[in-house]
Scaffold this motif. Structure first.
Motif, mmCIF file in Angstrom:
data_model
loop_
_atom_site.group_PDB
_atom_site.id
_atom_site.type_symbol
_atom_site.label_atom_id
_atom_site.label_comp_id
_atom_site.label_asym_id
_atom_site.label_seq_id
_atom_site.Cartn_x
_atom_site.Cartn_y
_atom_site.Cartn_z
ATOM 1 N N UNK A 48 38.399 40.725 81.173
ATOM 2 C CA UNK A 48 39.794 40.038 81.426
ATOM 3 C C UNK A 48 40.123 39.083 80.322
ATOM 4 N N UNK A 49 39.170 38.203 80.032
ATOM 5 C CA UNK A 49 39.252 36.937 79.366
ATOM 6 C C UNK A 49 39.275 37.214 78.004
ATOM 7 N N UNK A 50 38.433 38.366 77.326
ATOM 8 C CA UNK A 50 38.258 39.143 76.260
ATOM 9 C C UNK A 50 39.624 39.681 75.932
ATOM 10 N N UNK A 51 40.033 40.617 76.771
ATOM 11 C CA UNK A 51 41.257 41.357 76.528
ATOM 12 C C UNK A 51 42.385 40.502 76.196
ATOM 13 N N UNK A 52 42.625 39.417 77.120
ATOM 14 C CA UNK A 52 43.467 38.569 77.018
ATOM 15 C C UNK A 52 43.737 37.969 75.831
ATOM 16 N N UNK A 53 42.286 37.294 75.368
ATOM 17 C CA UNK A 53 42.295 36.354 74.340
ATOM 18 C C UNK A 53 42.588 37.201 72.989
ATOM 19 N N UNK A 54 42.015 38.403 73.027
ATOM 20 C CA UNK A 54 42.358 39.014 71.736
ATOM 21 C C UNK A 54 43.831 39.342 71.393
ATOM 22 N N UNK A 55 44.537 39.686 72.718
ATOM 23 C CA UNK A 55 45.987 39.861 72.430
ATOM 24 C C UNK A 55 46.914 38.708 72.104
ATOM 25 N N UNK A 56 46.290 37.438 72.586
ATOM 26 C CA UNK A 56 47.004 36.013 72.183
ATOM 27 C C UNK A 56 46.245 35.570 71.100
ATOM 28 N N UNK A 57 45.794 36.202 69.972
ATOM 29 C CA UNK A 57 44.956 35.771 69.236
ATOM 30 C C UNK A 57 46.269 35.024 67.977
ATOM 31 N N UNK A 58 47.437 35.609 67.746
ATOM 32 C CA UNK A 58 48.080 35.117 66.918
ATOM 33 C C UNK A 58 48.967 33.852 67.549
ATOM 34 N N UNK A 59 49.241 33.716 68.808
ATOM 35 C CA UNK A 59 49.593 32.723 69.390
ATOM 36 C C UNK A 59 48.895 31.492 69.373
ATOM 37 N N UNK A 60 47.458 31.938 69.684
ATOM 38 C CA UNK A 60 46.502 30.681 69.398
ATOM 39 C C UNK A 60 46.564 30.376 68.132
ATOM 40 N N UNK A 61 46.615 31.124 67.051
ATOM 41 C CA UNK A 61 46.656 30.336 65.633
ATOM 42 C C UNK A 61 47.695 29.453 65.336
ATOM 43 N N UNK A 102 44.248 22.184 61.856
ATOM 44 C CA UNK A 102 44.716 21.063 61.465
ATOM 45 C C UNK A 102 43.282 19.626 61.109
ATOM 46 N N UNK A 103 41.923 20.323 61.438
ATOM 47 C CA UNK A 103 40.917 19.562 61.266
ATOM 48 C C UNK A 103 40.535 19.765 59.815
ATOM 49 N N UNK A 104 41.062 20.487 58.881
ATOM 50 C CA UNK A 104 40.601 20.507 57.499
ATOM 51 C C UNK A 104 41.590 20.344 56.634
ATOM 52 N N UNK A 105 41.470 19.595 55.344
ATOM 53 C CA UNK A 105 42.733 19.351 54.912
ATOM 54 C C UNK A 105 43.138 20.447 54.277
ATOM 55 N N UNK A 106 44.670 20.725 54.503
ATOM 56 C CA UNK A 106 45.728 21.808 53.969
ATOM 57 C C UNK A 106 45.307 22.925 54.944
ATOM 58 N N UNK A 107 44.637 22.848 56.068
ATOM 59 C CA UNK A 107 44.291 23.852 57.002
ATOM 60 C C UNK A 107 45.428 24.526 57.766
ATOM 61 N N UNK A 121 45.339 30.897 55.769
ATOM 62 C CA UNK A 121 45.246 32.114 56.374
ATOM 63 C C UNK A 121 43.882 31.871 57.249
ATOM 64 N N UNK A 122 43.517 32.813 58.115
ATOM 65 C CA UNK A 122 42.224 32.915 58.797
ATOM 66 C C UNK A 122 41.129 32.820 57.863
ATOM 67 N N UNK A 123 41.293 33.680 56.929
ATOM 68 C CA UNK A 123 40.179 34.083 55.694
ATOM 69 C C UNK A 123 39.907 32.882 55.013
ATOM 70 N N UNK A 124 40.940 32.077 54.841
ATOM 71 C CA UNK A 124 40.881 30.750 53.837
ATOM 72 C C UNK A 124 40.175 29.972 54.917
#
Length: 410
Positions: A120-133, A354-359, A363-366
Motif C-alpha cells: 500500500x505504501x509503495x503504490x501510494x508513494x509512487x502515485x504521489x511522486x510528483x506532488x512530493x517533488x 532546497x538543500x542544494x544550491x539552485x535545487x 529536474x530529478x535528473x539534475x
C-alpha cells in the motif's frame, strides 16, 4: 495564566498564520483524522479569518484504514490512487496551502500483515511522486501539527489515569509549540531567527563531511558540493514564508548519496506505518545500507529499506541539541514530528531539493547528478543522545567540533 481555550486558540493561530501562513484569496487544504474534528473546525475558522478563498477538509478514520489493510483484496493495494494524486497536484499547482493534523495511534496497524502495508505504501508513494517533488522543492506552503487522540495519549502517558491522559498530552503539545505564551507568534519569529543563525554559520563553513561518534555510532556523512543548511522556516514559489513543522528544533541538509560510511544506532523508537521499530542499527558502505538489525520491528524496517532503490540511501542529516525543549521534557511522543525535534536524526529516502544550491529549479535528473537522493519515501529516525559528538571535516581535512556531548560546540 492562560486557559485551555486560550492556548488552543493560539495553537490554531500558529498553525494557520505561521505554519501554513494562509494568504488572502488562497485555497487552504486540511488533512486530518475524524477524532480531531473540533480542532479542525477551529483551524477552518482561522483559515477564513486569514482570508482563505476556500478551506477544503479531508477527513480519514483510523478504524476504516485498519479494516481496509486487514480485509481488502490483495489486488486493491496495487491500484494507484491516480485521482487523489491528480487532485493534490492541481491544488499545489494553484498555490494552495496544505496543513496535516497528525493524531494516529503509534500501534494502529499492529498485527496487520507488513507486506500488505508495504505494498500500500509503495503504490501510494509512487502515485504521489510528483506532488512530493512539489513539496520538497517548496513549490507551495505546507506544514504539519499534532492533535491528541485517546490511543496516542494512552501510549505516551500509560501510567496516568485514562481521564488525565488527553489533558496531559494537550499541555505537553502547548508547551512544545509555545502556545502557552502570551505572544506565540513573536516567540516563533525569534525561534526561527535562532535556528537560522546556526544554519548560516554552518553554510559559511562549507564542510566536506560530518563525523558522528556516540555509543553504537561511528558514521561519516559526506556533503555534496553546494549543499545548503536550512531550518523549517522556508519560502514558497510565490515568496511567502511558512514553517513546515510545528514544533521544530532542527537545522538540516542533504548528505551526498554515495558518501555515507559506517554504522549508526537509533536512540528512540521509530513509529512507522502504524508499527514501532526500536533499538536498531544500520550499516552503510558508499551511501547504501548494506546491513541492519532491529530488536523490535525488524520486518517493518526491512520493508522500509526495500521500498525502492532510493530507500537504501539517506536523504537528510539533521542536527538537534540534546538540551532543547522537547528533549528536556523527557516525554517520548512516539511520533516523528515531535521525537525528531528531541534528537539529531537522519532520514531514509528522498532529499529535499532546497538543500542544494539552485535545487528548487532542478529536474530529478539534475538533482541526482549533484548527489541528491530520490525515493518515494522520506522517513526520519532518531540517533542523537547526550553522548553524541559531531565533527565537521573541512576541505583541507581539518576536524572542527560542531556538537560535543549532545549540544552545540559553537
Amino acid at each position: 495564566m492562560l486557559t485551555f481555550e486560550q492556548k488552543l486558540d493560539r495553537y490554531a493561530e500558529l498553525a494557520v498564520k505561521v505554519g501554513a501562513n494562509v494568504q488572502p484569496g488562497q485555497i487552504f487544504v486540511i488533512s486530518a483524522m475524524i477524532d480531531t474534528v473540533e480542532f479542525v473546525r477551529l483551524l477552518v475558522r482561522k483559515g477564513y479569518e486569514a482570508g482563505a478563498k476556500k478551506v477544503i477538509v479531508k477527513f480519514s478514520d483510523e478504524t476504516v484504514n485498519r479494516l481496509r489493510l486487514k480485509m481488502a483484496p490483495e489486488q486493491s493495494f496495487q491500484d494507484p490512487p491516480k485521482w487523489h494524486a491528480a487532485e493534490l497536484e492541481e491544488l499545489a499547482a494553484n498555490n494552495a496551502a496544505f496543513l496535516t493534523v497528525l493524531s494516529s495511534s503509534p500501534d494502529l496497524l499492529k498485527g496487520i500483515d507488513p507486506e500488505r502495508i508495504s505494498t500500500h505504501q509503495r503504490t501510494y508513494g509512487q502515485a504521489l511522486a510528483k506532488y512530493r517533488q512539489y513539496q520538497q522543492a517548496d513549490k507551495m506552503s505546507w506544514t504539519g501539527v499534532a492533535c491528541p487522540s485517546p490511543d496516542w495519549a494512552a501510549k505516551v502517558f500509560p501510567d496516568l489515569p485514562a481521564s488525565k491522559q488527553m489533558e496531559q498530552l494537550w499541555e505537553a503539545i502547548f508547551a512544545a509549540v509555545r502556545a502557552d505564551l502570551e505572544d506565540p507568534i513573536q516567540a516563533w519569529d525569534k525561534h526561527i531567527e535562532r535556528l537560522e543563525h546556526k544554519a548560516v554559520a554552518l553554510n559559511n563553513k562549507k564542510y566536506r563531511a560530518l563525523h558522528f561518534i556516540s555509543p553504537g555510532t561511528d558514521l561519516t556523512v559526506e556533503l555534496p558540493e553546494g549543499h545548503i543548511w536550512a531550518q523549517a522556516g522556508s519560502v514558497n514559489e510565490q515568496g511567502t514564508p511558512f514553517v513546515a513543522n510545528i514544533p521544530t528544533e532542527e537545522v538540516f541538509t542533504a548528505p551526498a548519496k554515495h558518501g555515507v560510511n559506517g554504522t549508526v544506532s537509533s536512540t528512540k523508537p521509530l513509529s512507522y506505518g502504524g508499527s514501532i521499530i526500536d533499538r536498531f542499527t544500520l550499516t552503510f558502505e558508499n551511501g547504501r545500507i548494506v546491513d541492519f538489525h532491529a530488536e523490535e520491528g525488524h520486518d517493518t524496517l526491512e520493508r522500509l529499506i526495500n521500498m525502492d532503490e532510493g530507500s537504501h540511501y539517506l536523504g537528510e542529516v539533521a542536527l538537534v541539541p540534546y538540551h532543547s525543549p522537547i528533549s528536556e521534557s523527557g516525554i517520548l511522543y512516539y511520533t516523528t514530528l515531535y521525537d525528531e525535534n528531541a534528537s539529531c536524526h537522519l532520514a531514509i529516502g528522498s532529499s529535499y531539493a532546497f538543500n542544494i544550491d539552485g535545487g528548487k529549479k532542478m529536474s530529478p535528473e539534475e538533482l541526482a547528478a549533484r548527489g541528491m537522493n530520490t525515493s518515494i519515501t522520506h522517513v526520519d529516525f532518531m540517533m542523537g543522545s547526550p553522548e553524541t559528538d559531531i565533527y565537521g571535516i573541512t576541505t583541507s581535512g581539518e576536524r572542527e567540533a560542531i556538537f560535543l556531548k549532545g549540544d552545540w560546540a559553537f
